[in-house]
Scaffold this motif. Structure first.
Motif, PDB file in Angstrom:
ATOM      1  N   LYS A  18       0.615 -12.241   9.793  1.00 17.62           N
ATOM      2  CA  LYS A  18      -0.810 -12.620   9.697  1.00 17.62           C
ATOM      3  C   LYS A  18      -1.470 -12.055   8.439  1.00 17.62           C
ATOM      4  O   LYS A  18      -2.160 -12.778   7.708  1.00 17.62           O
ATOM      5  N   SER A  19      -1.293 -10.763   8.196  1.00 14.02           N
ATOM      6  CA  SER A  19      -1.929 -10.140   7.026  1.00 14.02           C
ATOM      7  C   SER A  19      -1.385 -10.709   5.720  1.00 14.02           C
ATOM      8  O   SER A  19      -2.132 -10.942   4.768  1.00 14.02           O
ATOM      9  N   SER A  20      -0.080 -10.948   5.686  1.00 16.42           N
ATOM     10  CA  SER A  20       0.520 -11.521   4.474  1.00 16.42           C
ATOM     11  C   SER A  20      -0.029 -12.905   4.206  1.00 16.42           C
ATOM     12  O   SER A  20      -0.250 -13.291   3.047  1.00 16.42           O
ATOM     13  N   LEU A  21      -0.268 -13.678   5.265  1.00 11.30           N
ATOM     14  CA  LEU A  21      -0.842 -15.011   5.105  1.00 11.30           C
ATOM     15  C   LEU A  21      -2.235 -14.930   4.493  1.00 11.30           C
ATOM     16  O   LEU A  21      -2.550 -15.653   3.532  1.00 11.30           O
ATOM     17  N   VAL A  22      -3.081 -14.067   5.036  1.00 12.55           N
ATOM     18  CA  VAL A  22      -4.445 -13.948   4.526  1.00 12.55           C
ATOM     19  C   VAL A  22      -4.437 -13.527   3.059  1.00 12.55           C
ATOM     20  O   VAL A  22      -5.149 -14.097   2.227  1.00 12.55           O
ATOM     21  N   ASN A  23      -3.625 -12.539   2.723  1.00 13.70           N
ATOM     22  CA  ASN A  23      -3.532 -12.104   1.320  1.00 13.70           C
ATOM     23  C   ASN A  23      -3.105 -13.247   0.412  1.00 13.70           C
ATOM     24  O   ASN A  23      -3.634 -13.424  -0.695  1.00 13.70           O
ATOM     25  N   ARG A  24      -2.129 -14.017   0.870  1.00 17.33           N
ATOM     26  CA  ARG A  24      -1.605 -15.124   0.052  1.00 17.33           C
ATOM     27  C   ARG A  24      -2.671 -16.204  -0.149  1.00 17.33           C
ATOM     28  O   ARG A  24      -2.837 -16.740  -1.259  1.00 17.33           O
ATOM     29  N   LEU A  25      -3.405 -16.528   0.909  1.00 17.97           N
ATOM     30  CA  LEU A  25      -4.413 -17.584   0.814  1.00 17.97           C
ATOM     31  C   LEU A  25      -5.621 -17.155  -0.020  1.00 17.97           C
ATOM     32  O   LEU A  25      -6.225 -17.975  -0.720  1.00 17.97           O
ATOM     33  N   ILE A  26      -5.970 -15.875   0.040  1.00 18.55           N
ATOM     34  CA  ILE A  26      -7.090 -15.367  -0.737  1.00 18.55           C
ATOM     35  C   ILE A  26      -6.694 -15.207  -2.205  1.00 18.55           C
ATOM     36  O   ILE A  26      -7.498 -15.376  -3.111  1.00 18.55           O
ATOM     37  N   GLY A  27      -5.433 -14.864  -2.422  1.00 18.05           N
ATOM     38  CA  GLY A  27      -4.971 -14.632  -3.786  1.00 18.05           C
ATOM     39  C   GLY A  27      -5.157 -13.204  -4.233  1.00 18.05           C
ATOM     40  O   GLY A  27      -4.896 -12.860  -5.391  1.00 18.05           O
ATOM     41  N   GLU A  28      -5.611 -12.345  -3.327  1.00 19.87           N
ATOM     42  CA  GLU A  28      -5.767 -10.914  -3.584  1.00 19.87           C
ATOM     43  C   GLU A  28      -5.397 -10.144  -2.319  1.00 19.87           C
ATOM     44  O   GLU A  28      -5.376 -10.712  -1.220  1.00 19.87           O
ATOM     45  N   LYS A  29      -5.154  -8.858  -2.489  1.00 14.51           N
ATOM     46  CA  LYS A  29      -4.807  -8.025  -1.345  1.00 14.51           C
ATOM     47  C   LYS A  29      -6.080  -7.574  -0.639  1.00 14.51           C
ATOM     48  O   LYS A  29      -6.811  -6.722  -1.134  1.00 14.51           O
ATOM     49  N   VAL A  30      -6.337  -8.156   0.528  1.00 13.08           N
ATOM     50  CA  VAL A  30      -7.480  -7.734   1.333  1.00 13.08           C
ATOM     51  C   VAL A  30      -7.033  -7.010   2.597  1.00 13.08           C
ATOM     52  O   VAL A  30      -7.802  -6.278   3.214  1.00 13.08           O
ATOM     53  N   SER A  31      -5.769  -7.225   2.999  1.00 10.08           N
ATOM     54  CA  SER A  31      -5.222  -6.559   4.184  1.00 10.08           C
ATOM     55  C   SER A  31      -3.950  -5.816   3.801  1.00 10.08           C
ATOM     56  O   SER A  31      -3.148  -6.316   3.006  1.00 10.08           O
ATOM     57  N   ILE A  32      -3.768  -4.631   4.387  1.00 11.56           N
ATOM     58  CA  ILE A  32      -2.543  -3.891   4.128  1.00 11.56           C
ATOM     59  C   ILE A  32      -1.412  -4.489   4.958  1.00 11.56           C
ATOM     60  O   ILE A  32      -1.640  -5.129   5.988  1.00 11.56           O
ATOM     61  N   THR A  33      -0.182  -4.264   4.514  1.00  8.58           N
ATOM     62  CA  THR A  33       0.983  -4.803   5.212  1.00  8.58           C
ATOM     63  C   THR A  33       2.071  -3.736   5.306  1.00  8.58           C
ATOM     64  O   THR A  33       2.181  -2.857   4.449  1.00  8.58           O
ATOM     65  N   SER A  34       2.857  -3.824   6.347  1.00  9.62           N
ATOM     66  CA  SER A  34       4.057  -3.005   6.489  1.00  9.62           C
ATOM     67  C   SER A  34       4.888  -3.610   7.609  1.00  9.62           C
ATOM     68  O   SER A  34       4.447  -4.532   8.306  1.00  9.62           O
ATOM     69  N   ARG A  35       6.071  -3.092   7.804  1.00  8.13           N
ATOM     70  CA  ARG A  35       6.927  -3.585   8.878  1.00  8.13           C
ATOM     71  C   ARG A  35       6.591  -2.943  10.216  1.00  8.13           C
ATOM     72  O   ARG A  35       7.173  -3.294  11.227  1.00  8.13           O
TER      73      ARG A  35
END
Length: 297
Positions: A18-35
């Motif tokens: 989910k977070s990776s999707l939002v970052n990709r669609l925004i074009g900037e890092k707005v949510s942190i990600t990890s496994r």
């Protein structure tokens, strides 16, 4: 031209992207990600403005069955985010439907909102055709507005998703300036970026019950900004792990977080990071409130 504006909440069980999707669609890092499951604990907003459409993507924590403390707070945040949206994007893993996907669907079904099913991680399948039986199966579970196989990592089908969502948005004037992409306070962003680097650095050596409390930044020489942060752990053993030999691990965490924050803020960022033992904070209501966990956020 008629403007369109609305909220698109991305929901699903933990670790489906989910977070990776939002970052990709925004074009900037707005949510942190990890496994790590439950890396996202709050409602994170990312704004995309394109032409006459402004979409506010809502990154939500993974829905789970927590009944108390931090787990309950996280789950309620996810639910309230879905309730307040105009459109839902339910995300699942292309490698198969999970019992926890049923739990998510049971909740969002009664909301009666336009719901897109996003079948992510298709790039991990040996053949693209392997997703077809899953699509056929889930289409019988609910009358989804659209079922889209996607790959966040490769960007597959994301342009189509944007096109569909833009058409589904309610008519209305933009809610944010066209250049804005983030809504969160700077202190919150600082805490999230530090927590992300902790997860990346220590892996599974410490439980996910680590939090970061950040006080307001102050200006430094050269138009920079200094933030003081307390990393909350629950035992001396956890503190030693995050600190590392001679403080080396914490120094590395701080260095990586500073670089990410400087890029996000567009100015030099300095961090003063301390580790504090806060035993039982995950079940302490005042601690949860101080850290901003809860649906009202």
């Amino acid at each position: 031209m008629v403007e369109r504006f609305g909220f698109f909440a991305v929901v699903g069980r933990p670790n489906v992207g989910k977070s990776s999707l939002v970052n990709r669609l925004i074009g900037e890092k707005v949510s942190i990600t990890s496994r790590r499951p439950q890396t996202t604990r709050n409602r994170i907003l990312g704004i995309r403005t394109q032409g006459t459409a402004q979409i506010v993507f809502v990154d939500t924590p993974g829905m789970q069955a927590g009944q108390q403390g931090l787990d309950y707070s996280i789950n309620e945040t996810a639910k309230s985010s879905a309730r307040s949206a105009d459109i839902i994007g339910m995300m699942i893993d292309a490698r198969g439907w999970h019992d926890r996907d049923d739990q998510v669907l049971d909740y969002i079904r009664y909301l009666e909102l336009p719901t897109y099913l996003l079948v992510n991680k298709t790039d991990l399948l040996h053949s693209a055709g392997l997703v077809l039986p899953l699509i056929a199966s889930v289409s019988r579970k609910h009358s989804f507005t659209e079922i889209l196989p996607v790959s966040v990592r490769r960007g597959h089908n994301l342009s189509r998703l944007l096109s569909l969502v833009e058409k589904q948005l309610p008519e209305g004037t933009f809610g944010f300036p066209t250049e804005q992409v983030r809504v969160s306070r700077r202190e919150f962003i600082v805490g999230e970026f530090i927590r992300e680097q902790i997860f990346h650095t220590v892996g599974r050596e410490v439980p996910y019950s680590i939090a970061v409390d950040v006080t307001g930044g102050r200006k430094t020489q050269g138009d920079g900004e200094l933030f003081r942060a307390e990393v909350w752990v629950e035992s001396k053993g956890q503190k030693a792990i995050v600190l590392g030999p001679g403080g080396s691990r914490l120094k590395n965490i701080g260095s990586k977080a500073r670089r990410e924050l400087s890029k996000a803020f567009g100015l030099p960022v300095s961090l003063d990071i301390w580790i504090k033992i806060r035993k039982g904070w995950t079940n302490h209501s005042q601690s949860l409130e101080k850290l901003g966990y809860g649906p009202e956020q």
